[in-house]
Design a protein around this motif. Structure first.
Motif, PDB file in Angstrom:
ATOM      1  N   TRP A   1      -0.594   0.338  -8.989  1.00 51.90           N
ATOM      2  CA  TRP A   1      -0.852   1.727  -8.599  1.00 51.90           C
ATOM      3  C   TRP A   1      -0.745   2.665  -9.799  1.00 51.90           C
ATOM      4  O   TRP A   1      -1.560   3.577  -9.975  1.00 51.90           O
ATOM      5  N   ARG A   2       0.272   2.453 -10.626  1.00 50.06           N
ATOM      6  CA  ARG A   2       0.480   3.353 -11.763  1.00 50.06           C
ATOM      7  C   ARG A   2      -0.636   3.202 -12.791  1.00 50.06           C
ATOM      8  O   ARG A   2      -1.165   4.187 -13.323  1.00 50.06           O
TER       9      ARG A   2
ATOM     10  N   ILE B   1      -7.567  -3.462  -6.361  1.00 49.01           N
ATOM     11  CA  ILE B   1      -6.321  -3.330  -5.609  1.00 49.01           C
ATOM     12  C   ILE B   1      -6.323  -4.209  -4.364  1.00 49.01           C
ATOM     13  O   ILE B   1      -5.363  -4.943  -4.101  1.00 49.01           O
TER      14      ILE B   1
ATOM     15  N   THR C   1      -3.746   2.035 -12.408  1.00 51.11           N
ATOM     16  CA  THR C   1      -5.044   2.512 -11.948  1.00 51.11           C
ATOM     17  C   THR C   1      -5.084   4.029 -11.824  1.00 51.11           C
ATOM     18  O   THR C   1      -6.149   4.640 -11.950  1.00 51.11           O
ATOM     19  N   SER C   2      -3.924   4.657 -11.591  1.00 45.62           N
ATOM     20  CA  SER C   2      -3.895   6.126 -11.508  1.00 45.62           C
ATOM     21  C   SER C   2      -4.231   6.757 -12.850  1.00 45.62           C
ATOM     22  O   SER C   2      -4.649   7.915 -12.909  1.00 45.62           O
TER      23      SER C   2
ATOM     24  N   ALA D   1       4.907   5.203  -7.037  1.00 44.02           N
ATOM     25  CA  ALA D   1       4.527   4.783  -8.393  1.00 44.02           C
ATOM     26  C   ALA D   1       4.426   5.993  -9.306  1.00 44.02           C
ATOM     27  O   ALA D   1       3.356   6.322  -9.829  1.00 44.02           O
TER      28      ALA D   1
ATOM     29  N   ASN E   1       2.213   3.165  -3.217  1.00 43.50           N
ATOM     30  CA  ASN E   1       1.381   4.087  -3.981  1.00 43.50           C
ATOM     31  C   ASN E   1       2.093   5.420  -4.195  1.00 43.50           C
ATOM     32  O   ASN E   1       1.996   6.033  -5.257  1.00 43.50           O
ATOM     33  N   HIS E   2       2.839   5.864  -3.191  1.00 46.50           N
ATOM     34  CA  HIS E   2       3.507   7.163  -3.269  1.00 46.50           C
ATOM     35  C   HIS E   2       4.786   7.121  -4.098  1.00 46.50           C
ATOM     36  O   HIS E   2       5.373   8.159  -4.395  1.00 46.50           O
TER      37      HIS E   2
ATOM     38  N   ARG F   1     -10.051   0.629  -9.845  1.00 44.54           N
ATOM     39  CA  ARG F   1      -9.067   0.728  -8.770  1.00 44.54           C
ATOM     40  C   ARG F   1      -9.527   0.150  -7.433  1.00 44.54           C
ATOM     41  O   ARG F   1      -8.919  -0.765  -6.911  1.00 44.54           O
TER      42      ARG F   1
ATOM     43  N   LEU G   1       0.822  -1.203   0.000  1.00 45.69           N
ATOM     44  CA  LEU G   1       0.000   0.000   0.000  1.00 45.69           C
ATOM     45  C   LEU G   1       0.860   1.258   0.000  1.00 45.69           C
ATOM     46  O   LEU G   1       0.532   2.249  -0.656  1.00 45.69           O
TER      47      LEU G   1
END
Length: 339
Positions: A141-142, A172, A144-145, A40, A37-38, A168, A34
């Protein structure tokens, strides 16, 4: 294809020639995935230009990415992107007109995440299984962003989990839980040998989860890849894009000179003399042959290959391999000469 050897009772650490100990992270947690995420950022799985950093460095990617469809012309308002101005329509109508586009429908992305016993090996940094888990999380993460759907096939000797590509929030959680569960089931003392046939078993399920116009991302050490693997991947590439993340440990590429030592694979043990130059040469040649087979097949089908080492940070490697072409795409070109 030779299986990876695992030092007996040292599945989480190794020593270099100076006697220093390198700890290898053996497992991941849900919180670990989790938090990625920051991180990606700085790379993309939707290239629209050649990927020069992959394979041998000069092979173009066939990944198509999403496209844009023209929707309408509308009046230009302050703050709009001037690059979208339609100058012909502006000249014809006498006031600024903007071309409006809508993005094509979201694309399904399926991650094939290898958590077999052959992946439970690492001489430094992390186990191959941990790097595969981190790579999957960063990709998820990338992707789905950017609005695409994500799904996965997580497989090991203990079972196979299917997560259909979804948006997402819906995908996830189940995907990461499956990865953490299969990762946590790995044990060095497991008496079973790694099952090479599981790679093909997982690939055989892909067409049902990813029928067409999607991206399959293989995250594996490719142990057990054979002619059937080639056939299955070839069929998948007929209707989808494919990207291979090849996970390896530096010890696989070059066996260090640490004298006589005992190595184990499942319940079997053997003593080897790593000081033997011929043994180290054969060891390195075997790995080089496996890697070349993967990259040679991928070159023929224009499938990018991302080699990820357990000895370096996973996110940093992603940015280097997938991000450097982004920098090229925004770099200013040479100025046109006047007249």
């Amino acid at each position: 294809m030779a299986r990876t050897i695992q030092p007996k009772a040292r599945d989480t650490a190794s020593r270099d020639q100076g006697g220093r100990t390198h700890e290898a992270r053996a497992y991941v947690t849900l919180d670990d995935l989790l938090r990625l995420n920051h991180r990606a950022k700085g790379f993309s799985f939707l290239p629209k230009q050649p990927v020069h950093s992959l394979l041998a460095g000069r092979h173009a990617s066939r990944l198509r990415g999403r496209g844009l469809e023209f929707e309408e012309l509308r009046h230009y308002y302050e703050g709009d992107d001037v690059r979208a101005i339609d100058w012909r329509a502006t000249a014809r109508l006498g006031e600024p007109q903007l071309r409006v586009y809508t993005e094509e429908r979201d694309r399904p992305v399926l991650l094939l995440v290898d958590q077999r016993l052959s992946m439970f090996f690492g001489s430094r940094g992390a186990m191959k299984s941990v790097v595969a888990a981190e790579a999957a999380a960063l990709a998820a993460w990338r992707v789905t962003s950017l609005g695409d759907r994500i799904g996965g096939l997580v497989f090991s000797e203990n079972g196979m989990d299917e997560v259909r590509p979804r948006a997402r929030q819906a995908a996830i959680g189940p995907l990461f839980e499956a990865i953490v569960r299969r990762n946590g089931e790995l044990r060095a003392e497991d008496p079973r040998p790694s099952d090479p046939g599981l790679l093909n078993a997982a690939l055989a399920k892909v067409p049902r989860l990813l029928p067409h116009d999607g991206l399959l991302t293989l995250i594996t050490d490719a142990a057990g890849a054979d002619a059937e693997t080639v056939r299955l991947v070839t069929e998948i590439t007929a209707h989808n894009d494919v990207l291979t993340v090849f996970v390896f440990d530096p010890l696989e590429a070059e066996l260090p000179d640490i004298g006589r030592t005992v190595v184990a694979d499942a319940g079997r043990q053997i003593e080897i003399d790593s000081a033997s130059g011929s043994l180290r040469h054969r060891f390195a040649a075997s790995f080089a042959e496996r890697r070349e087979a993967i990259e040679g097949f991928s070159r023929r089908r224009a499938i990018p290959v991302l080699p990820l080492s357990t000895g370096r940070d996973t996110a940093d490697q992603f940015r280097e391999l997938l991000g450097r072409r982004l920098a090229r795409s925004v770099a200013p070109g040479p100025r046109a000469r006047a007249g």
